[in-house]
Motif scaffolding. Sequence first.
Motif, PDB file in Angstrom:
ATOM      1  N   GLU A 177       0.821  -1.205   0.000  1.00  9.34           N
ATOM      2  CA  GLU A 177       0.000   0.000   0.000  1.00  9.34           C
ATOM      3  C   GLU A 177       0.862   1.266   0.000  1.00  9.34           C
ATOM      4  OE1 GLU A 177      -0.519  -2.588   1.995  1.00  9.34           O
ATOM      5  OE2 GLU A 177      -2.417  -3.346   1.192  1.00  9.34           O
ATOM      6  N   VAL A 178       1.995   1.208   0.719  1.00  8.87           N
ATOM      7  CA  VAL A 178       2.907   2.355   0.717  1.00  8.87           C
ATOM      8  C   VAL A 178       3.513   2.562  -0.666  1.00  8.87           C
ATOM      9  CG1 VAL A 178       5.116   3.224   1.598  1.00  8.87           C
ATOM     10  CG2 VAL A 178       3.437   2.265   3.181  1.00  8.87           C
TER      11      VAL A 178
ATOM     12  N   PRO B  84      -7.554   9.028  -4.080  1.00 13.53           N
ATOM     13  CA  PRO B  84      -7.553   7.934  -5.062  1.00 13.53           C
ATOM     14  C   PRO B  84      -7.013   6.625  -4.502  1.00 13.53           C
ATOM     15  CG  PRO B  84      -5.845   9.538  -5.588  1.00 13.53           C
ATOM     16  CD  PRO B  84      -6.691  10.152  -4.529  1.00 13.53           C
ATOM     17  N   ALA B  85      -6.039   6.702  -3.586  1.00 11.15           N
ATOM     18  CA  ALA B  85      -5.477   5.477  -3.006  1.00 11.15           C
ATOM     19  C   ALA B  85      -6.544   4.695  -2.259  1.00 11.15           C
ATOM     20  CB  ALA B  85      -4.317   5.814  -2.073  1.00 11.15           C
TER      21      ALA B  85
ATOM     22  N   ALA C  58       3.721   5.495  -5.901  1.00 11.83           N
ATOM     23  CA  ALA C  58       3.372   5.523  -7.321  1.00 11.83           C
ATOM     24  C   ALA C  58       2.489   6.738  -7.626  1.00 11.83           C
ATOM     25  CB  ALA C  58       2.657   4.237  -7.723  1.00 11.83           C
ATOM     26  N   LEU C  59       1.495   6.985  -6.777  1.00 16.03           N
ATOM     27  CA  LEU C  59       0.606   8.128  -6.978  1.00 16.03           C
ATOM     28  C   LEU C  59       1.353   9.448  -6.814  1.00 16.03           C
ATOM     29  CD1 LEU C  59      -2.501   6.779  -5.036  1.00 16.03           C
ATOM     30  CD2 LEU C  59      -2.434   7.329  -7.478  1.00 16.03           C
TER      31      LEU C  59
ATOM     32  N   ASN D  14       3.943  10.827   0.635  1.00 16.47           N
ATOM     33  CA  ASN D  14       4.443   9.458   0.531  1.00 16.47           C
ATOM     34  C   ASN D  14       4.218   8.626   1.798  1.00 16.47           C
ATOM     35  OD1 ASN D  14       5.566  10.018  -2.065  1.00 16.47           O
ATOM     36  ND2 ASN D  14       7.279  11.033  -1.066  1.00 16.47           N
ATOM     37  N   TYR D  15       3.517   9.191   2.766  1.00 15.80           N
ATOM     38  CA  TYR D  15       3.335   8.505   4.036  1.00 15.80           C
ATOM     39  C   TYR D  15       1.862   8.169   4.272  1.00 15.80           C
ATOM     40  CZ  TYR D  15       8.130   9.874   4.965  1.00 15.80           C
ATOM     41  OH  TYR D  15       9.501  10.025   4.873  1.00 15.80           O
ATOM     42  N   PRO D  16       1.571   7.064   4.937  1.00 15.10           N
ATOM     43  CA  PRO D  16       0.180   6.674   5.198  1.00 15.10           C
ATOM     44  C   PRO D  16      -0.573   7.769   5.936  1.00 15.10           C
ATOM     45  CG  PRO D  16       1.675   4.869   5.722  1.00 15.10           C
ATOM     46  CD  PRO D  16       2.533   6.064   5.454  1.00 15.10           C
TER      47      PRO D  16
END
Length: 262
Positions: A62-63, A214-215, A68-69, A187-189
Motif C-alpha cells: 500500500e505504501v 484515489p489510493a 506511485a501516486l 508518501n506517508y500513510p
Amino acid sequence: MVAKNLGLIFKYFNLNIRKAYQYKTSFFMSIIMMICNNAFFIIQWLIIFSVTDRIGNYGFEEVMLLWALSAGTYGVAHVFFEGAFNIGSLVYEGKLDVYLTQPKSVLINLICSESSISAIGDLLYTFIALAIAGAPWWWYLAIIPVSIVGGIIYVAVVTCFQTLSFYVKRGSSIADMINSAVTMFGNYPPIIFNSVVKVILFTIVPCGFMIFVPAENLFLGFNIWWILGMIGFAVITTILAFILFKRGLRKYNSGSLMGGRL
C-alpha cells in the motif's frame, strides 16, 4: 478552446523535450538519477516493515501505491507544467512581458513553457513502484488519469500561491513551501497524521485529494463520491488559479525587457 489548449500543451512539451535531448548524456542521467533517488526510499520502508507488519491498514504494497501516486502526480506537474513553479521569480524580475505578447492564454503559455526532464524519471518510477507492489493490471491503466487529475490539482494550488508575488515581494516563497510539503507528506500513510494536519492536507497542501483520496477510494476501495470530489476540487482550484492570476496581472510592473523565447 479545450482542444486548442491541449494542442498547445503538447507542442510545448515536444519542443522542451527536443531542446533537452540535444544533450543526450545529461538528458538520460537526469532521468536515471531521479529514479535512483526515489528507489532509495524503498530501503527505508523495507527496514520499517521488518519491524512492524502494518502501519494502520497500510502494508509495504500500500505504501508503494502511495509512492506511485505521488511520483505520477509530481511527474505530470513538473514535466508538462514546470513553468508554474517559476511564476514568482518571473514576476519579481519583471520578465512576464514576452508572455503577454502571445495570442494564447498568458497563464497556459507560462506554465507550459518549461519542462523538468528529471521528472520523467518520476513518471517512469510510477510504474516501477506498481510493479514492486505487485499491482493488478487495471492499476497500471487507472493511475494514468488519476495522475493527470492529481497533477492538475498540484499545479493549480501552486499557481494560486505563486500569484502572491504580484502583491508581496518574494511571495513565491510560500508556494515553494507548499511544493516541498507535497513531496514530504504525500508518501506517508495518512493514518499517521492527526486531524489538524489532515485538514491542511485536504486544503492548503493538496496531498489529500492528489494521493490519499484515489489510493483509498479507487485502488484500495471504491467510493464514487470521493472520486467526484477529487475531480470537483481539480476544477475549482483550476478556475481559482486563472482568476487569481488574471487579477494579479493588473498589479504587474513590466521590466521593459526586450526578448523572446526559442
